[in-house]
Design a protein around this motif. Structure first.
Motif, PDB file in Angstrom:
ATOM      1  N   TYR A 138       8.173 -51.009  38.986  1.00 43.91           N
ATOM      2  CA  TYR A 138       6.939 -51.861  37.699  1.00 43.91           C
ATOM      3  C   TYR A 138       6.800 -53.266  38.727  1.00 43.91           C
ATOM      4  CZ  TYR A 138       3.084 -53.725  36.041  1.00 43.91           C
ATOM      5  OH  TYR A 138       1.657 -54.469  36.173  1.00 43.91           O
ATOM      6  N   GLN A 139       7.925 -53.988  38.017  1.00 38.23           N
ATOM      7  CA  GLN A 139       8.099 -55.573  38.851  1.00 38.23           C
ATOM      8  C   GLN A 139       7.595 -55.653  40.282  1.00 38.23           C
ATOM      9  OE1 GLN A 139       8.123 -58.567  37.990  1.00 38.23           O
ATOM     10  NE2 GLN A 139       8.629 -58.216  35.916  1.00 38.23           N
ATOM     11  N   PRO A 140       8.658 -54.671  40.921  1.00 37.52           N
ATOM     12  CA  PRO A 140       7.591 -54.918  42.500  1.00 37.52           C
ATOM     13  C   PRO A 140       6.818 -54.286  43.393  1.00 37.52           C
ATOM     14  CG  PRO A 140       9.583 -53.364  42.566  1.00 37.52           C
ATOM     15  CD  PRO A 140       9.810 -53.753  40.935  1.00 37.52           C
ATOM     16  N   THR A 141       6.320 -52.213  42.631  1.00 38.06           N
ATOM     17  CA  THR A 141       5.706 -52.394  43.020  1.00 38.06           C
ATOM     18  C   THR A 141       4.609 -51.728  42.269  1.00 38.06           C
ATOM     19  OG1 THR A 141       6.480 -50.403  41.602  1.00 38.06           O
ATOM     20  CG2 THR A 141       7.311 -50.291  43.871  1.00 38.06           C
ATOM     21  N   ARG A 142       4.054 -52.601  40.346  1.00 37.01           N
ATOM     22  CA  ARG A 142       3.053 -52.469  39.849  1.00 37.01           C
ATOM     23  C   ARG A 142       2.256 -51.054  39.663  1.00 37.01           C
ATOM     24  NH1 ARG A 142       1.827 -57.458  37.888  1.00 37.01           N
ATOM     25  NH2 ARG A 142       4.342 -58.537  38.970  1.00 37.01           N
ATOM     26  N   ILE A 143       3.138 -50.407  40.046  1.00 31.54           N
ATOM     27  CA  ILE A 143       3.984 -48.727  39.186  1.00 31.54           C
ATOM     28  C   ILE A 143       4.382 -48.193  38.318  1.00 31.54           C
ATOM     29  CG2 ILE A 143       4.209 -46.399  39.958  1.00 31.54           C
ATOM     30  CD1 ILE A 143       3.831 -47.562  43.038  1.00 31.54           C
ATOM     31  N   MET A 144       3.178 -48.090  37.073  1.00 32.48           N
ATOM     32  CA  MET A 144       4.186 -47.345  36.376  1.00 32.48           C
ATOM     33  C   MET A 144       4.508 -45.459  36.504  1.00 32.48           C
ATOM     34  SD  MET A 144       4.709 -49.394  33.065  1.00 32.48           S
ATOM     35  CE  MET A 144       4.083 -49.506  31.291  1.00 32.48           C
ATOM     36  N   ASN A 145       6.132 -45.453  36.415  1.00 31.46           N
ATOM     37  CA  ASN A 145       6.913 -44.646  36.954  1.00 31.46           C
ATOM     38  C   ASN A 145       6.157 -43.654  35.887  1.00 31.46           C
ATOM     39  OD1 ASN A 145       8.146 -42.831  38.408  1.00 31.46           O
ATOM     40  ND2 ASN A 145       9.657 -43.156  38.977  1.00 31.46           N
ATOM     41  N   PHE A 146       5.795 -41.941  36.392  1.00 39.24           N
ATOM     42  CA  PHE A 146       5.565 -40.995  34.963  1.00 39.24           C
ATOM     43  C   PHE A 146       6.961 -40.692  35.494  1.00 39.24           C
ATOM     44  CE2 PHE A 146       0.883 -41.538  34.748  1.00 39.24           C
ATOM     45  CZ  PHE A 146       1.274 -40.765  33.069  1.00 39.24           C
ATOM     46  N   ALA A 147       7.502 -40.594  36.768  1.00 36.07           N
ATOM     47  CA  ALA A 147       8.823 -39.667  36.550  1.00 36.07           C
ATOM     48  C   ALA A 147      10.320 -40.076  36.175  1.00 36.07           C
ATOM     49  CB  ALA A 147       9.086 -39.135  38.381  1.00 36.07           C
ATOM     50  N   GLN A 148      10.324 -41.416  35.400  1.00 35.00           N
ATOM     51  CA  GLN A 148      11.420 -42.171  35.089  1.00 35.00           C
ATOM     52  C   GLN A 148      12.060 -41.230  34.256  1.00 35.00           C
ATOM     53  OE1 GLN A 148      11.213 -45.241  36.926  1.00 35.00           O
ATOM     54  NE2 GLN A 148      13.262 -44.858  36.158  1.00 35.00           N
ATOM     55  N   GLY A 149      11.551 -40.962  33.517  1.00 33.15           N
ATOM     56  CA  GLY A 149      11.418 -40.383  32.144  1.00 33.15           C
ATOM     57  C   GLY A 149      12.547 -38.519  32.625  1.00 33.15           C
ATOM     58  N   GLU A 150      12.672 -38.841  33.619  1.00 33.13           N
ATOM     59  CA  GLU A 150      13.678 -37.451  34.384  1.00 33.13           C
ATOM     60  C   GLU A 150      14.873 -38.128  34.419  1.00 33.13           C
ATOM     61  OE1 GLU A 150      12.412 -34.418  34.085  1.00 33.13           O
ATOM     62  OE2 GLU A 150       9.620 -35.697  33.422  1.00 33.13           O
ATOM     63  N   GLY A 151      15.417 -39.556  35.100  1.00 34.04           N
ATOM     64  CA  GLY A 151      16.133 -40.111  35.429  1.00 34.04           C
ATOM     65  C   GLY A 151      17.183 -39.892  33.972  1.00 34.04           C
ATOM     66  N   PHE A 152      16.504 -40.036  33.163  1.00 31.21           N
ATOM     67  CA  PHE A 152      16.843 -39.771  31.500  1.00 31.21           C
ATOM     68  C   PHE A 152      17.663 -38.726  31.418  1.00 31.21           C
ATOM     69  CE2 PHE A 152      17.235 -39.572  26.746  1.00 31.21           C
ATOM     70  CZ  PHE A 152      17.869 -41.134  26.201  1.00 31.21           C
ATOM     71  N   VAL A 153      17.135 -37.539  31.655  1.00 31.38           N
ATOM     72  CA  VAL A 153      17.286 -36.040  31.519  1.00 31.38           C
ATOM     73  C   VAL A 153      18.635 -36.045  32.527  1.00 31.38           C
ATOM     74  CG1 VAL A 153      16.423 -33.127  31.457  1.00 31.38           C
ATOM     75  CG2 VAL A 153      15.204 -35.107  30.573  1.00 31.38           C
ATOM     76  N   LEU A 154      18.063 -36.684  32.925  1.00 31.34           N
ATOM     77  CA  LEU A 154      19.506 -35.564  34.733  1.00 31.34           C
ATOM     78  C   LEU A 154      21.163 -36.745  34.196  1.00 31.34           C
ATOM     79  CD1 LEU A 154      20.000 -35.392  37.515  1.00 31.34           C
ATOM     80  CD2 LEU A 154      20.507 -38.595  38.541  1.00 31.34           C
ATOM     81  N   GLY A 155      21.163 -38.213  33.544  1.00 30.11           N
ATOM     82  CA  GLY A 155      22.263 -38.884  32.758  1.00 30.11           C
ATOM     83  C   GLY A 155      22.908 -37.198  31.478  1.00 30.11           C
ATOM     84  N   ALA A 156      21.736 -36.695  31.418  1.00 28.83           N
ATOM     85  CA  ALA A 156      22.406 -36.038  30.379  1.00 28.83           C
ATOM     86  C   ALA A 156      22.870 -34.817  30.485  1.00 28.83           C
ATOM     87  CB  ALA A 156      20.903 -35.842  28.835  1.00 28.83           C
ATOM     88  N   ALA A 157      22.571 -34.837  31.456  1.00 26.08           N
ATOM     89  CA  ALA A 157      22.193 -32.610  32.085  1.00 26.08           C
ATOM     90  C   ALA A 157      23.614 -33.186  32.953  1.00 26.08           C
ATOM     91  CB  ALA A 157      21.100 -32.714  33.210  1.00 26.08           C
ATOM     92  N   ILE A 158      23.884 -34.287  33.724  1.00 28.70           N
ATOM     93  CA  ILE A 158      25.626 -35.152  34.310  1.00 28.70           C
ATOM     94  C   ILE A 158      26.488 -34.682  33.185  1.00 28.70           C
ATOM     95  CG2 ILE A 158      26.431 -36.516  35.553  1.00 28.70           C
ATOM     96  CD1 ILE A 158      24.211 -36.457  36.906  1.00 28.70           C
ATOM     97  N   GLY A 159      26.122 -35.829  32.263  1.00 32.84           N
ATOM     98  CA  GLY A 159      27.189 -35.221  30.708  1.00 32.84           C
ATOM     99  C   GLY A 159      26.689 -34.398  30.206  1.00 32.84           C
ATOM    100  N   TYR A 160      25.936 -33.323  30.110  1.00 34.40           N
ATOM    101  CA  TYR A 160      26.394 -32.282  29.772  1.00 34.40           C
ATOM    102  C   TYR A 160      27.705 -31.171  30.826  1.00 34.40           C
ATOM    103  CZ  TYR A 160      25.158 -26.983  28.796  1.00 34.40           C
ATOM    104  OH  TYR A 160      25.149 -25.914  28.048  1.00 34.40           O
ATOM    105  N   GLN A 161      27.179 -30.912  31.500  1.00 33.00           N
ATOM    106  CA  GLN A 161      27.616 -30.660  32.416  1.00 33.00           C
ATOM    107  C   GLN A 161      29.629 -30.681  32.589  1.00 33.00           C
ATOM    108  OE1 GLN A 161      26.481 -27.786  33.718  1.00 33.00           O
ATOM    109  NE2 GLN A 161      28.101 -26.947  34.672  1.00 33.00           N
ATOM    110  N   THR A 162      29.538 -31.827  32.925  1.00 37.42           N
ATOM    111  CA  THR A 162      30.679 -32.939  33.444  1.00 37.42           C
ATOM    112  C   THR A 162      31.828 -32.135  32.332  1.00 37.42           C
ATOM    113  OG1 THR A 162      30.004 -34.564  33.189  1.00 37.42           O
ATOM    114  CG2 THR A 162      29.817 -33.834  35.151  1.00 37.42           C
ATOM    115  N   ILE A 163      31.319 -33.154  31.282  1.00 37.03           N
ATOM    116  CA  ILE A 163      32.143 -33.368  30.146  1.00 37.03           C
ATOM    117  C   ILE A 163      31.802 -31.944  29.423  1.00 37.03           C
ATOM    118  CG2 ILE A 163      33.041 -35.118  28.385  1.00 37.03           C
ATOM    119  CD1 ILE A 163      31.365 -37.141  29.858  1.00 37.03           C
ATOM    120  N   GLY A 164      30.931 -31.655  28.933  1.00 42.20           N
ATOM    121  CA  GLY A 164      30.441 -30.941  27.871  1.00 42.20           C
ATOM    122  C   GLY A 164      31.301 -29.269  28.496  1.00 42.20           C
ATOM    123  N   VAL A 165      31.366 -29.107  29.666  1.00 41.69           N
ATOM    124  CA  VAL A 165      30.965 -27.609  30.417  1.00 41.69           C
ATOM    125  C   VAL A 165      32.497 -27.779  31.418  1.00 41.69           C
ATOM    126  CG1 VAL A 165      30.724 -26.181  31.624  1.00 41.69           C
ATOM    127  CG2 VAL A 165      28.900 -27.460  29.843  1.00 41.69           C
TER     128      VAL A 165
END
Lengths: 288, 604
Positions: free
Chosen positions: A27-54
């Motif tokens: 938001y700071q430089p763009t003044r955009i509230m990014n709706f897609a930001q939460g997808e990064g959270f899911v990405l992190g969780a998915a990578i953890g699951y795949q690499t460490i869990g599986v």
């Protein structure tokens, strides 16, 4: 009231604070509230699951993969959002574009992981005992990470040349260009670093929170609520807002049940918008 | 050129008529295929989507309100029908009416809650509301059927218990046409113009006396009602109501349809949904890629076709409005009564007592007492930064006062700018504040806001009362344009006329509000000599008709020729007041300006 509930609230709150913080970074430089930001959270969780869990990779290897993929996602997201915003000229472009990006990422996560919840094993299996409340070390790790990230970003904004550039871009894009600030680079870096931050949060928190391929928008909303309550654009506000709704959610949830937890945060949002529209730490908002 | 425009228009009208006829005959075509009910179902669902997209267009495209809860409204309309017909055995028609009511009431509740946040946050709030509504439906137990939803919803019947799918299809198509007409009537009405004015520039719209909140609530209510209707119809078509209908992912089709067809255009939603439904039909084998394809299409469309199909056509050479030329006799034939009612000569219309406005330590206005009388041109001059514009903003309610008072027609002035405007104080801003995407005529008509004596229902259904009022306003607006020599520009967009014409148009629009006091902030800046003459003529005419015209000017020549009384302001204080002659000889004024070569030269 049970201390355990408050500690739990602080932990959930620090997750929301991290999401709000990464939204602030964009938001700071763009003044955009990014709706897609939460997808990064899911990405992190998915990578953890795949690499460490599986695949049972060592943590450092998983971490390296995480950062690389998150950077890639941040870059792609920047293109997906900024191109339509710059070219369409519609005042809703940012909201539509970020929403479309969110849904695209969500359906991508759904392709391989349709019925998966991304929990994998904890880095530390130990539990700490704080005044009688048992709490997983993993949760303390998330909280610590949140504090460091917030302090770091706050100092970056205030004390460095880069931080001043970010604020300049936010205020006036054209003037910034004249002053020789690489505005496009500043925006790209904001998207990339915001996504890396939130992906790390997802990676660290996945073992101790429920993350599904489709939960990105839910986390976005929580982070957004936290950001508004704290004051949009302020790192301090992100932390304060996150912790507040985390505790509220946890307390209401334990006494009235799960659905009421979500209700209570939205009610808090409505209340703050009526009573104090700029949040606790926010300046007057000038939107796109 | 005109003939080619007409030909093209005829082709479009004929094409539309053929398309509608084909759509009505579609059940017959479907019968020849191997799976008639399947194809009928697909087109019927698309018709429901088109209704919802029109509703979305009304609030987003015309109202300027970003709504992410239209899928939720659709879901609630569906549940209203399902609960009432299944659990309470209501008649299907009545249930459909209730779906409309539920949609409207829910929309009104949400917007009332978030009126302070309409700009940046409204979209986000609606998204949160959408998630909550879905969650509430899922937790609704036997009342809403929880995750399973309610199954067995039937289309209403006329003589029988239930319409055939073919009859329901025809019914849906008719409703869609009706909703399109409602949209068109709404957009072309005074209410629609005001709402668009608010979307373009809330500040200017308020200066014309338009209440932002009332309009936002109304337009969102209409949009919510239509969304509830679409939802009720959809659940009848599908035979069930489920929480998934509220899911934003499944609502992507509406956004793609809207942006592909063209937001803020009348036909855009329908054309867009037709295209998207066709694409969705073609990729039906791979449903898991649906969101991916639609999302990608939406982003691509925003980059490549930012105005959508219909928008592109409108901006092209073929689709731009046809300009009607008036000859001199026609221009002269306009009769106009612009005399100011209910005032007598030299009546005090507005006065301020010791008005002060401080910004922190800066005393921008510092104890100004000023009186505006009817039939008078009152000039205000002063160096840059002397507080002229701040004074005006205080008098018109844009700034709260630090001290002092303002009285309008003998009563204390209200606090809100639009309320002051409604008392007959109209202000024209220093920089042009036109609604650039609207036509010149529409800009003037927006100024006639307070004369419209018809309701939103009159506008939607074009009642005789609406028709009469509309014809009268249009005639008056043309007469006003003729007065300023802008009649031939009436169909052009306000953004496309020259700077001088824009300034004149702005004055005309302000006069259209029938003000008693007209405040012009540097209207002569950047005008050519002939345009200056028109402006001068207009101002003298208005004063002669009894209006109090307040003129803030830097162009001293222009002002001194025109003003009956001049007030000189310096550092937030009145340093002189009198006729132009007196002021020019005033010691203090000469003192204040002598050091400033620019002003002393102009005064000399």
């Amino acid at each position: 009231m049970d201390l355990q509930i408050w500690v739990e609230g602080l932990y959930i709150g620090s997750v929301y604070a991290l999401i709000a913080l990464s939204m602030t970074v964009v938001y700071q430089p763009t003044r955009i509230m990014n709706f897609a930001q939460g997808e990064g959270f899911v990405l992190g969780a998915a990578i953890g699951y795949q690499t460490i869990g599986v695949w049972h990779w060592p943590v450092w290897q998983a971490g390296a993969a995480l950062i690389l993929l998150a950077m890639a996602m941040g870059y792609v997201m920047e293109r997906m959002v900024m191109l339509p915003v710059q070219l369409s000229g519609n005042r809703f472009a940012w909201i539509i574009a970020t929403l479309a990006a969110a849904l695209i990422f969500q359906s991508l996560f759904n392709l391989p992981y349709a019925n998966v919840t991304f929990g994998y094993f904890e880095f530390f299996k130990t539990r700490a005992n704080i005044f009688g409340a048992h709490i997983a070390m993993q949760k303390i790790l998330v909280f610590t990470f949140m504090v460091f990230a917030a302090v770091f970003y706050d100092q970056l904004l205030k004390r460095t040349l880069w931080g001043r550039s970010i604020r300049a871009v936010a205020h006036n894009n054209d003037t910034s260009i004249i002053l020789g600030i690489p505005t496009k680079l500043v925006i790209k870096v904001a998207f990339i670093s915001g996504t890396v931050l939130i992906a790390c949060a997802g990676f660290l928190a996945a073992p101790v929170i429920i993350v599904a391929p489709a939960s990105g928008l839910f986390f976005t909303i929580q982070g957004f609520t936290a950001a508004i309550i704290g004051g949009v654009g302020s790192p301090k506000g992100a932390v304060a807002g996150g912790l507040m709704i985390g505790i509220l959610d946890s307390v209401v949830r334990s006494s009235l049940g799960g659905t009421w937890g979500v209700f209570s945060t939205v009610m808090a949002l409505a209340l703050i918008l009526v009573v104090r529209p700029n949040g606790f730490f926010g300046k007057r908002v000038v939107g796109r | 050129m005109i003939s080619s425009y007409k030909t093209l228009n005829r082709v479009l009208v004929a094409g539309t008529a053929i398309a509608i006829a084909l759509l009505y005959l579609f059940p017959l075509f479907a019968r020849t295929t191997n799976n008639p009910s399947y194809y009928l179902q697909i087109v019927s669902v698309a018709l429901c989507s088109a209704i919802l997209t029109i509703s979305l267009n009304i609030c987003m495209g015309y109202g300027g309100l970003m709504s992410l809860m239209h899928t939720g409204l659709q879901m609630m309309g569906g549940y209203a029908v399902a609960i009432l017909t299944l659990n309470h055995h209501w008649n299907g028609w009545l249930a459909l009416v209730m779906a409309i009511v539920v949609g409207a009431v829910f929309a009104v509740l949400v917007i009332l809650l978030s009126l302070r946040a309409t700009y940046l946050y409204f979209g986000m709030i609606t998204l949160a509301v959408n998630l909550i509504a879905m969650e509430a439906i899922r937790q609704g137990g036997s009342f809403t059927g929880g995750y399973n939803g309610l199954i067995g919803v039937m289309a209403p019947g006329i003589t029988t218990t239930m319409m055939t799918p073919q009859a329901f299809y025809v019914f849906l198509l008719t409703i869609l046409i009706g909703v399109y007409v409602i949209q068109r009537n709404l957009v072309f009405s005074g209410f629609g113009r005001n709402t668009m004015a608010l979307r373009e520039s809330p500040e200017t719209a308020t200066a014309l006396g338009i209440s932002p909140n009332v309009h936002r609530v109304k337009i969102f209510a209409v949009s919510g009602a239509l969304a509830g209707l679409a939802g009720g119809l959809l659940s009848m078509q599908l035979g069930y109501a489920m929480s998934e209908i509220g899911d934003l992912g499944s609502g992507l089709i509406f956004f793609v349809g809207l942006f592909l067809g063209g937001i803020s255009t009348l036909a855009g939603p329908i054309i867009g949904v037709a295209v998207v439904a066709t694409i969705a039909f073609l990729i039906r084998g791979t449903a898991q890629y649906n969101t991916l394809v639609l999302g990608g299409l939406l982003l691509l469309c925003m980059v490549v076709l930012p105005r959508g199909v219909v928008g592109m056509y409108r901006y092209s050479r073929f689709g731009s409005p046809h300009v009607r030329e008036f000859d001199q006799a026609e221009i002269d034939s306009f009769q106009l009564d612009i005399s100011v009612k209910d005032v007598v000569k030299n009546q005090i219309l507005l006065e301020s007592h010791d008005l002060a406005k401080h910004f922190g330590g800066i005393h921008a206005v510092d104890g100004v007492s000023i009186v505006f009388r009817s039939g008078e041109v009152h000039g205000i001059i002063g160096p840059n930064g002397s507080g002229k514009s701040t004074l005006i903003s205080c008098l018109t309610g844009y700034y709260p006062l630090t001290a002092g008072s303002v009285e309008i027609l003998g009563n204390p002035a209200p606090k809100k700018p639009f309320l002051i405007s409604r008392l007959g104080v109209t202000r024209v801003f220093q920089i042009p504040h036109l609604f650039e995407r609207e036509s010149v005529l529409d800009n003037v008509l927006t100024g006639m806001y307070r004369r419209d004596r018809y309701s939103i229902f009159d506008a939607i259904f074009r009642t005789p009362r609406y028709r009469k009022a509309n014809a009268r306003s249009t005639e008056e607006a043309r007469a006003l344009l003729a007065l300023a020599g802008l009649l031939n520009q009436q169909d052009l967009t306000a953004g496309s006329i020259s700077h001088g014409q824009k300034r004149l148009l702005e004055v005309v629009r302000a006069v259209a509000t029938q003000p008693k006091i007209l405040i012009l902030d540097e209207p002569a800046t950047g005008l050519r000599q002939d345009e200056l003459d028109v402006l001068k003529g207009l101002i003298s005419r208005l004063a002669k008709e009894g209006m109090s015209v307040v003129l803030i000017e830097h162009n001293v020549d222009f002002l001194m020729n025109l003003a009956d009384i001049v007030t000189v302001i310096e550092s937030g204080k009145v340093i002189a007041e009198g006729t132009p002659m007196e002021v020019q000889k005033n010691e203090k004024v000469l003192d204040a300006y002598l050091g400033r070569t620019d002003f002393s030269k102009e005064l000399a």
